[in-house]
Design an enzyme around this catalytic site. Structure first.
Site, PDB file in Angstrom:
ATOM      1  N   GLU B  10       0.816  -1.219   0.000  1.00 33.57           N
ATOM      2  CA  GLU B  10       0.000   0.000   0.000  1.00 33.57           C
ATOM      3  C   GLU B  10       0.851   1.272   0.000  1.00 33.57           C
ATOM      4  OE1 GLU B  10      -3.453  -0.793   2.343  1.00 33.57           O
ATOM      5  OE2 GLU B  10      -3.594   1.326   2.885  1.00 33.57           O
ATOM      6  N   ASP B 111      -2.746  -3.676   2.995  1.00 34.46           N
ATOM      7  CA  ASP B 111      -3.415  -3.939   4.271  1.00 34.46           C
ATOM      8  C   ASP B 111      -4.692  -4.759   4.045  1.00 34.46           C
ATOM      9  OD1 ASP B 111      -1.484  -2.460   5.464  1.00 34.46           O
ATOM     10  OD2 ASP B 111      -2.677  -0.617   5.552  1.00 34.46           O
ATOM     11  N   TYR B 321      -1.977  -4.013  13.280  1.00 31.17           N
ATOM     12  CA  TYR B 321      -2.764  -3.176  12.384  1.00 31.17           C
ATOM     13  C   TYR B 321      -3.831  -2.416  13.175  1.00 31.17           C
ATOM     14  CZ  TYR B 321      -5.279  -1.754   8.254  1.00 31.17           C
ATOM     15  OH  TYR B 321      -5.872  -1.005   7.281  1.00 31.17           O
TER      16      TYR B 321
END
Lengths: 77, 693
Positions: B10, B111, B321
């Site tokens: 990303e 992600d 995360y």
């Protein structure tokens, strides 16, 4: 017709949509004040105008009621 | 040329970390393709790790026309086509396309959430020539070497197409609502006033503004009512305490006076002592909303700031995360290993040792689950660089919250003493902590005040030193703060964890709200009024939530994207028609609010000279230069004026000068430190400065 408390368009009772609710509150809460401290209408209006917790629109509505001599039943002098 | 594995990530930071983890020697080669960085890692075969820059593709209208609406035809295009400011995206896409040409295995390592899935999917589909169908998917919750290696070795066989479909639907529906409603408002205001102002609203923004506006209306229409409180100052065993009358609010002055008169000059007697012990369980693991809320309460960080800090910590592999809604910590994350690693940091050594000595590590968990990620937890890795203060605080908070969930409940005692003063009951409340439990681990962040009462007995006489009657007034409801509005959005399930903070920021950017306590501006109230009058469905929480549910069902394969889009359009089309039909009236209403908002922005404070006008930033009719003058200046009623620097942004400050109380402004000029100007030529602070010079 302009609102009694600001320059917006007024509804039937002479107040705009925003001040209408505030006006209702000012009239509605008088009963509580009267029971709490036996206060006359005019004095009540002056008290809420002075009170820093009073909302801006409610204060403007109360000021316009003092100016026009509006009574608690909505009639004027 | 030998073929290689192409891994798309990303962001550049994630690419670096993934390459570092996958390279057998932990020394991947950093390369560049036309200025775009990428990494080459050696493992079983060559791996080319290429970063994106967040979203490289976006939804745009089929035919361009900035002020055209309604718009119902759209397509996915590279971002540089839709946004002037995204020019560098072209170079990025070209580089990705070139690097993808010689690859034979494709892995999406963005992600694992809605946004990440769309970023990876759109790149693989459009820039890599339809490789979305053959791509594998790496799924991980931390950027630690161990987890990255595992997710590379055991990737999901294909992309999560249900998640992608749900994401596409969300973007497309949001775009349709956003573009049409925002243009309707902007065009209406521009056509009426001739001046352009960006106005916006949308599927999530509208209901969020409604929360703030409804609260604002209640505050502005609020009429306080009086009540009284009575406190008795009592002396017990030589110490003075304040006992409250059992009725917290006495509604009439008559009743309050009667109680006061009856109690004055009388002694009290302890009637009853109630002692209760109770356990307070540890708080739950952090999901993003809870972390944002706690960081706001403890450090005053806005939700978007916390989100950015957490993202940095994640990219440094220090925490898992953060964009998760889970309150679960599965055993697979290996609690013991994390605690052991954390014990390498001296500040956590004794705390982790206490937990590691427990026979079993079992976290207290909440009910919320997130299929993609667990709750936020520290990876156990220690920082490889010096963290900034804000980063260090959030990291510490995450670590302590992680430790807390494995610890014991706190044991507390409450004590309620009933004191009878001449037939009237007063209460004296005490609280103490008997056993710290989890509070020991969360020590810097625990907000618990103890009130320890002396030993007492029922029947004991206490001296009443003073009776106090306090006249109070009911208070208006509190304004939302960035944390409470976020919680409200979570509770009502509008928006997603990734976009909520951004939506709140948009309300500020559009000047619909202002201040740390979210105060709806007149413009915000006006925009909402227009929406409620002409399209109440769009700002209805019920509609927004139902649409959210439908989009969530796509994610679980229980709903088709096309059906959700068609239903959304069915609602949107008549709404836009109605807005267009009433464009003139809406334009007039909004223009007035915009004009007022612009005027308000220029007001600095009341004029200290004539006391009837206000000091504002004005522009000379002759030279066009700006200065500060009284609003009565051009009417010829007040000649008060002061010069202003002609460069830089002028920001009126809410606080008056600390030396004289006159209005002040802050000047923000490029390349210089911001400075404050007080306009009073006789300000005592200036005099002091002159004397020094």
């Amino acid at each position: 017709m302009k609102c009694k408390a600001c320059s917006r368009e007024a509804g039937e009772n002479g107040y705009c949509e925003l001040h209408m609710k505030a006006h209702e509150n000012v009239i509605g809460k008088y009963k509580v004040w009267q029971e709490a401290m036996r206060i006359p209408w005019k004095e009540y209006l002056s008290e809420i105008v002075k009170n820093p917790l009073t909302g801006e629109w409610a204060r403007e509505a109360a000021e316009s009621m003092i100016k026009s001599g509006e009574k608690q039943d909505g009639t004027s002098n | 040329m030998e073929k290689y594995t192409f891994v798309i990530t990303e962001k550049p930071d994630a690419a670096r970390r993934i390459a570092l983890a996958l390279d057998i020697k932990e020394k991947p080669k950093k390369m560049e393709e036309n200025g775009v960085p990428y990494y080459v890692a050696e493992r079983d075969r060559e791996i080319v790790v290429v970063p994106a820059l967040g979203h490289l593709y976006t939804v745009a209208e089929e035919r361009k026309g900035r002020s055209q609406y309604p718009v119902f035809d759209f397509k996915w295009v590279p971002r540089y086509v839709a946004e002037k400011s995204a020019r560098q995206v072209r170079t990025w896409i070209d580089a990705i396309a070139k690097l993808a040409r010689n690859a034979d295995v494709f892995i999406d390592a963005c992600d694992y959430d809605i946004e990440g899935s769309i970023i990876g999917y759109s790149i693989l589909k459009y820039a890599c020539d339809g490789k979305d169908q053959m791509s594998k998917r790496m799924k991980y919750s931390t950027l630690t070497k161990e987890e990255l290696e595992k997710s590379y070795a055991e990737p999901l066989p294909h992309l999560d197409f249900a998640l992608i479909e749900a994401g596409l639907a969300r973007h497309e529906v949001d775009w349709l609502f956003g573009i049409n409603l925002s243009r309707a408002l902007t065009v209406a205001a521009k056509d009426w006033s001739g001046k352009y102002t960006t106005l916006s609203t949308g599927r999530v923004q509208g209901p969020t503004l409604k929360f703030v506006a409804v609260r604002e209306k209640a505050i502005r229409s609020f009429v306080p009512t009086p009540y009284w409180e009575i406190t008795a100052e009592v002396e017990i065993n030589g110490k003075v305490f304040e006992a409250q009358y059992e009725k917290e609010k006495i509604e009439t002055k008559y009743e309050a006076d009667a109680v006061l008169n009856a109690c004055e000059t009388k002694d009290g007697k302890i009637e009853k002592i109630e002692v209760k012990q109770f356990q307070q369980p540890p708080p739950l693991p952090f999901d993003l909303g809870a972390l944002q809320s706690e960081a706001y309460n403890l450090f005053g960080y806005t939700p978007s700031r916390t989100s950015k800090i957490a993202q940095c910590l994640y990219l440094d592999a220090l925490i898992s995360y953060p964009r998760t809604s889970s309150q679960k910590l599965p055993p697979a994350i290996n609690y013991e290993a994390i605690l052991k690693n954390l014990s390498k940091a001296s500040q956590y050594r004794s705390l982790t040792a206490r937990l590691l000595a427990c026979p079993e590590l079992k976290p207290r968990e909440g009910s919320r689950e997130d299929p993609a990620h667990p709750a936020i937890y520290p990876t156990g890795d220690l920082p490889a660089r010096v963290l900034e203060d804000s980063e260090r605080r959030i990291w510490d908070l995450v670590i302590r919250r992680f430790m807390v969930v494995f610890s014991e409940p706190a044991l507390k005692q409450s004590m309620k003493t009933h004191i009878n003063i001449n037939g009237h009951r007063f209460l004296l409340n005490g609280r103490r902590i008997l056993k710290e439990g989890w509070m020991h681990f969360y020590e810097p962040y625990v907000r618990s005040e103890e009130m320890i009462l002396p030993p007492m007995e029922e029947g004991q006489t206490v001296t009443v030193k003073k009776m106090m009657l306090i006249n109070k007034f009911t208070k208006p409801p509190s304004r939302y703060n960035p944390s409470s509005i976020l919680r409200k959005m979570e509770e009502t399930e509008i928006g997603t964890k990734a976009t909520r903070a951004e939506t709140i920021q948009t309300l500020y950017d559009r000047k619909y709200v202002q201040g740390e306590k979210l105060t709806a501006t007149d413009l915000g109230l006006e925009v909402l009024e227009v929406m409620e009058k002409y399209c109440p469905t769009v700002v209805s929480i019920k509609f927004t939530r139902e649409l959210e549910e439908k989009m969530n069902r796509i994610q679980t394969n229980n709903q088709k994207k096309e059906k959700v889009l068609a239903e959304a359009l069915e609602i949107l089309k008549p709404v836009v028609e109605k807005l267009k039909k009433n464009q003139k009236v809406i334009g007039e209403q909004l223009s007035e609010a915009i004009r007022k908002s612009r005027t308000d922005e220029r007001i600095i404070g009341s004029c200290p000279v004539c006391k009837t006008g206000e000091l504002a930033v004005l522009y000379s009719r002759k030279t066009g230069k700006r200065f500060v003058g009284c609003t009565n200046y051009f009417k010829g009623l007040c000649k008060t004026s002061f010069p202003l620097p002609q460069r830089g942004v002028i920001k009126p400050l809410a606080k008056g000068c600390r030396g004289c109380g006159w209005p002040t402004v802050q000047v923000l000029a490029r390349g210089r430190r911001a400075w404050t100007i007080c306009f009073n030529p006789r300000c005592p602070l200036k005099e002091g400065r002159e004397k020094k010079e």
